[in-house]
Write a protein that holds these residues in place. Structure first.
Motif, PDB file in Angstrom:
ATOM      1  N   PRO A   1       0.824  -1.207   0.000  1.00 33.30           N
ATOM      2  CA  PRO A   1       0.000   0.000   0.000  1.00 33.30           C
ATOM      3  C   PRO A   1       0.865   1.268   0.000  1.00 33.30           C
ATOM      4  O   PRO A   1       1.958   1.283   0.586  1.00 33.30           O
ATOM      5  CB  PRO A   1      -0.800  -0.099   1.303  1.00 33.30           C
ATOM      6  CG  PRO A   1      -0.603  -1.475   1.823  1.00 33.30           C
ATOM      7  CD  PRO A   1       0.606  -2.042   1.160  1.00 33.30           C
ATOM      8  N   PRO A   2       0.387   2.347  -0.649  1.00 32.72           N
ATOM      9  CA  PRO A   2       1.160   3.600  -0.704  1.00 32.72           C
ATOM     10  C   PRO A   2       1.495   4.146   0.678  1.00 32.72           C
ATOM     11  O   PRO A   2       2.565   4.714   0.886  1.00 32.72           O
ATOM     12  CB  PRO A   2       0.256   4.560  -1.470  1.00 32.72           C
ATOM     13  CG  PRO A   2      -0.751   3.722  -2.165  1.00 32.72           C
ATOM     14  CD  PRO A   2      -0.852   2.442  -1.417  1.00 32.72           C
ATOM     15  N   GLY A   3       0.614   3.970   1.651  1.00 30.69           N
ATOM     16  CA  GLY A   3       0.873   4.443   3.010  1.00 30.69           C
ATOM     17  C   GLY A   3       2.085   3.762   3.632  1.00 30.69           C
ATOM     18  O   GLY A   3       2.859   4.364   4.363  1.00 30.69           O
TER      19      GLY A   3
ATOM     20  N   VAL B   1       4.681   2.498   1.956  1.00 26.52           N
ATOM     21  CA  VAL B   1       5.861   3.019   1.262  1.00 26.52           C
ATOM     22  C   VAL B   1       6.273   4.353   1.879  1.00 26.52           C
ATOM     23  O   VAL B   1       7.447   4.578   2.190  1.00 26.52           O
ATOM     24  CB  VAL B   1       5.596   3.159  -0.254  1.00 26.52           C
ATOM     25  CG1 VAL B   1       6.748   3.877  -0.937  1.00 26.52           C
ATOM     26  CG2 VAL B   1       5.345   1.801  -0.881  1.00 26.52           C
ATOM     27  N   VAL B   2       5.309   5.222   2.094  1.00 23.14           N
ATOM     28  CA  VAL B   2       5.583   6.529   2.706  1.00 23.14           C
ATOM     29  C   VAL B   2       6.149   6.329   4.106  1.00 23.14           C
ATOM     30  O   VAL B   2       7.101   7.000   4.512  1.00 23.14           O
ATOM     31  CB  VAL B   2       4.307   7.402   2.736  1.00 23.14           C
ATOM     32  CG1 VAL B   2       4.519   8.649   3.579  1.00 23.14           C
ATOM     33  CG2 VAL B   2       3.872   7.764   1.331  1.00 23.14           C
TER      34      VAL B   2
END
Length: 156
Positions: free
Chosen positions: A2-4, A6-7
């Motif tokens: 999920p992008p979260g 990765v951040v």
């Protein structure tokens, strides 16, 4: 992934990188480093040497001539922000101050007046393991011309 997530991992890496390199902050008092650094400015102090994590060297930041450094003042409490003018083995900048402080060529290879400075018939140089620190302005300031070269391990 999920992008979260990765951040989150990028944020963790940035924070670890900052923790390995940022030593602290210092506020400049006085105009000795103007115009490069104004009095009252707050500077981020970065560590020199290797940045390691779990025994792995991630990067190496060497001390270089011309770098701005913070050092423990060799003669009194507090710290100084100065520019590295010369490192071990490099020549000490000449000038009237050299004669004034009797750092002229002694012929014996050692200066008895200032720590970290060696002199012989050819001139004066910074001793190994020391750094000669200078101010941007020379009048009314205190730097290695006054207190001698500073041990590299006393640089913050």
């Amino acid at each position: 992934m999920p992008p979260g997530m990765v951040v989150f991992f990028i944020l963790i890496l940035v924070l670890v990188g900052l923790r390995l390199t940022v030593v602290g902050f210092t506020t400049v008092k006085g105009a000795s480093m103007a115009p490069a650094v104004a009095s009252g400015a707050t500077c981020v102090v970065l560590a020199t040497g290797p940045a390691t994590l779990l025994g792995v060297t991630l990067w190496q930041r060497e001390l270089e001539q011309g770098a701005l450094v913070v050092a423990a003042h060799p003669q009194r409490e507090g710290r100084v922000l100065k520019r590295v003018v010369a490192l071990g083995g490099q020549p000490v900048p000449s000038g009237k101050w050299l004669r004034h402080f009797r750092l002229s060529k002694t012929g014996r290879g050692v200066s008895t007046s200032k720590p970290g400075i060696n002199c012989n018939k050819k001139g004066c140089s910074v001793a190994p393991g020391f750094a000669f620190l200078g101010s941007e302005k020379t009048a009314g300031t205190s730097d290695s011309r006054h207190f001698g070269a500073v041990r590299v391990d006393r640089l913050v």
